[in-house]
Design a protein around this motif. Sequence first.
Motif, PDB file in Angstrom:
ATOM      1  N   UNK A  42      37.492  22.580 -18.337  1.00 39.28           N
ATOM      2  CA  UNK A  42      37.554  21.174 -17.146  1.00 39.28           C
ATOM      3  C   UNK A  42      35.608  21.434 -17.008  1.00 39.28           C
ATOM      4  N   UNK A  96      45.767  30.593 -15.831  1.00 40.27           N
ATOM      5  CA  UNK A  96      45.708  29.724 -15.701  1.00 40.27           C
ATOM      6  C   UNK A  96      44.819  28.580 -15.546  1.00 40.27           C
ATOM      7  N   UNK A  97      44.512  28.842 -14.400  1.00 34.89           N
ATOM      8  CA  UNK A  97      43.294  27.912 -13.238  1.00 34.89           C
ATOM      9  C   UNK A  97      42.153  28.665 -14.073  1.00 34.89           C
ATOM     10  N   UNK A 113      51.361  16.843  -8.457  1.00 35.34           N
ATOM     11  CA  UNK A 113      50.223  16.803  -7.669  1.00 35.34           C
ATOM     12  C   UNK A 113      50.161  15.653  -7.108  1.00 35.34           C
ATOM     13  N   UNK A 124      41.699  26.614 -17.216  1.00 38.84           N
ATOM     14  CA  UNK A 124      41.890  25.382 -16.671  1.00 38.84           C
ATOM     15  C   UNK A 124      40.428  24.782 -16.349  1.00 38.84           C
ATOM     16  N   UNK A 125      40.383  25.379 -14.818  1.00 37.66           N
ATOM     17  CA  UNK A 125      38.341  25.288 -14.037  1.00 37.66           C
ATOM     18  C   UNK A 125      37.430  25.131 -15.861  1.00 37.66           C
ATOM     19  N   UNK A 145      52.710  27.746  -7.901  1.00 34.90           N
ATOM     20  CA  UNK A 145      52.417  25.872  -7.869  1.00 34.90           C
ATOM     21  C   UNK A 145      52.035  24.751  -8.285  1.00 34.90           C
ATOM     22  N   UNK A 146      50.357  25.894  -8.799  1.00 35.58           N
ATOM     23  CA  UNK A 146      50.161  24.625  -9.824  1.00 35.58           C
ATOM     24  C   UNK A 146      50.738  24.574 -10.751  1.00 35.58           C
ATOM     25  N   UNK A 147      51.617  25.355 -11.661  1.00 34.42           N
ATOM     26  CA  UNK A 147      51.981  25.085 -12.677  1.00 34.42           C
ATOM     27  C   UNK A 147      53.848  24.922 -11.918  1.00 34.42           C
ATOM     28  N   UNK A 190      49.741  30.359  -8.704  1.00 31.67           N
ATOM     29  CA  UNK A 190      49.341  30.162 -10.647  1.00 31.67           C
ATOM     30  C   UNK A 190      50.661  29.805 -10.809  1.00 31.67           C
ATOM     31  N   UNK A 248      50.880  17.674 -14.883  1.00 30.41           N
ATOM     32  CA  UNK A 248      50.337  18.064 -13.919  1.00 30.41           C
ATOM     33  C   UNK A 248      49.940  17.811 -12.589  1.00 30.41           C
ATOM     34  N   UNK A 249      49.714  16.353 -13.213  1.00 31.28           N
ATOM     35  CA  UNK A 249      48.319  15.605 -12.554  1.00 31.28           C
ATOM     36  C   UNK A 249      49.323  14.355 -11.686  1.00 31.28           C
ATOM     37  N   UNK A 255      42.013  19.788  -8.986  1.00 29.76           N
ATOM     38  CA  UNK A 255      43.415  20.160  -8.142  1.00 29.76           C
ATOM     39  C   UNK A 255      43.816  21.846  -8.596  1.00 29.76           C
ATOM     40  N   UNK A 256      43.622  22.262  -9.217  1.00 24.79           N
ATOM     41  CA  UNK A 256      43.692  24.063  -9.471  1.00 24.79           C
ATOM     42  C   UNK A 256      42.670  24.553  -8.242  1.00 24.79           C
ATOM     43  N   UNK A 257      41.536  23.814  -8.462  1.00 30.17           N
ATOM     44  CA  UNK A 257      40.185  24.759  -7.998  1.00 30.17           C
ATOM     45  C   UNK A 257      40.460  24.948  -6.387  1.00 30.17           C
ATOM     46  N   UNK A 258      41.127  23.544  -5.746  1.00 33.12           N
ATOM     47  CA  UNK A 258      41.028  23.742  -4.433  1.00 33.12           C
ATOM     48  C   UNK A 258      42.763  23.948  -4.119  1.00 33.12           C
ATOM     49  N   UNK A 259      43.218  24.343  -4.455  1.00 32.16           N
ATOM     50  CA  UNK A 259      44.227  24.823  -4.221  1.00 32.16           C
ATOM     51  C   UNK A 259      43.954  26.750  -4.118  1.00 32.16           C
ATOM     52  N   UNK A 260      43.891  27.390  -5.422  1.00 33.60           N
ATOM     53  CA  UNK A 260      42.715  28.562  -5.535  1.00 33.60           C
ATOM     54  C   UNK A 260      41.764  28.696  -4.175  1.00 33.60           C
ATOM     55  N   UNK A 263      40.313  16.390 -13.138  1.00 27.91           N
ATOM     56  CA  UNK A 263      41.474  16.489 -12.809  1.00 27.91           C
ATOM     57  C   UNK A 263      42.169  17.440 -12.407  1.00 27.91           C
ATOM     58  N   UNK A 264      43.215  17.693 -13.071  1.00 27.31           N
ATOM     59  CA  UNK A 264      44.257  18.739 -12.993  1.00 27.31           C
ATOM     60  C   UNK A 264      43.219  19.865 -12.483  1.00 27.31           C
ATOM     61  N   UNK A 265      42.042  20.128 -13.324  1.00 27.87           N
ATOM     62  CA  UNK A 265      41.179  21.834 -12.380  1.00 27.87           C
ATOM     63  C   UNK A 265      40.717  21.523 -10.675  1.00 27.87           C
TER      64      UNK A 265
END
Lengths: 152, 152
Positions: free
Chosen positions: A25, A17-18, A148, A21-22, B124-126, B122, A144-145, B27-32, B23-25
Motif C-alpha cells: 500500500x 500479511x499485515x 471490516x 499489505x502495508x 483478525x485481519x484475514x 493477522x 476484507x474491506x 485497517x491492518x495498520x490500525x489493528x497492528x 484502505x485495507x492497509x
Amino acid sequence: MDAPMPDEPPAHWKRLPSWLLTQTAAHAHRLVSDTFAAADARGYHYRILATLDEFGPASQADLGRRTAIHLSDMVGSINELADQGLVERSPDPSDRRRNIISVTGAGLRRLKDLHAQLVRTQDELLAPLSKREREQLTGLLARLLDHHGRKE
Amino acid sequence: MDAPMPDEPPAHWKRLPSWLLTQTAAHAHRLVSDTFAAADARGYHYRILATLDEFGPASQADLGRRTAIHLSDMVGSINELADQGLVERSPDPSDRRRNIISVTGAGLRRLKDLHAQLVRTQDELLAPLSKREREQLTGLLARLLDHHGRKE
DNA sequence: CTCATATCAGGCTTACTGACATCT
DNA sequence: CAGATGTCAGTAGGCCTGATATGA
C-alpha cells in the motif's frame, strides 16, 4: 528500497500479511500521490471532485461521509479547491448552517485529467499480475474491506 | 467507518485497486498499531527487536538496512528501547564510530509477547478468508512488493 | 579526500481528537 | 434541550531531507 543486507534472507516478519499489505500500500500510495503531486493536487482533491461529479452538489458533511474524509480535513481541502476555482461554496437557503459545494467546469476538466493519470497508475501498480490475478487480488481486498467496514 | 450515505452506492473510485489496497492497509495498520500501543510499544520497536533476535547484535546502520528504518529514526527508537531496558548500546571496539545494539532478556520476553499478539492480529485481519485465499493474497502481494522493490 | 556512522532538527502526510459557535 | 454543521487547533506514526561531527 527494501534490500535487507547484501545477500541476506529477509526477516521473518516480512512475510506477515499485515507487513505485505502495508508495504504494498505504501508503494501504491507513493505512485498515486506522486501522480497527483505532479498535477499540483492531492488524494483528497481527487476524491472530492470525483464524488461531486458522481453524486452532485452536497454539503461538506455529506461530502465527508461519501469520501471518508474527516470534516475537519474537509474544510482545508475545500478551501484549496475553491482557491483554484475547481469548486464553489454557496450557502444552503434551506439550512443556514450548510455550505453547498459544487464542481465548476474547470473542476470537471481537472477531474478528467487526474482520473486518466490514476488509471494509468493502476496499471503500473499491478504490472506483474495477469488480468485474472488482478481480479483475484481486488476481490480478496474488497472482501476484507467489506468485512471490516460492516462492523462499525 | 466507510459507510457512504444511508443506502447509496459507493463511489466508482472505491473499486480502484489502489484504493482497496491503501484502505485495507489502513485497517491492518490500525489493528497492528493498536495492538502495539496497548503494550506501550510501536511498530519500529517490534521490527528492531525481531531483527536483533533473528540476526544477532548489529550496528545501528546495519539495523536500519535490515529493518527498513531510517537512520535518523533509528536513534530515537533505540533510545526508547534502551530506556525500557530492552536493548543495550555498547561501543564497537573495532570501529569507534559504531554502537553495537543487542537485545536483553527483557527485550526477548517483550518480543515474544508482541509477536504473539501480532500473530493473533493477522487472524483478525484475514478473518473472512479461507486458508487457501490467505495464501493467494499473500502470494500476490509478495509478488507486487518484489516487483516494485527490485527496480530501485 | 571520500565514505560511513551516529545524531539532531525539522518537514510532510493521512488520519484522527477535541473544542467551539452556530443553527435546526 | 439534543443534535448537526462548519471551523480551527493540535496530535501521532511512519517516512523522509538536510546539516553536522566524528572516525575509517
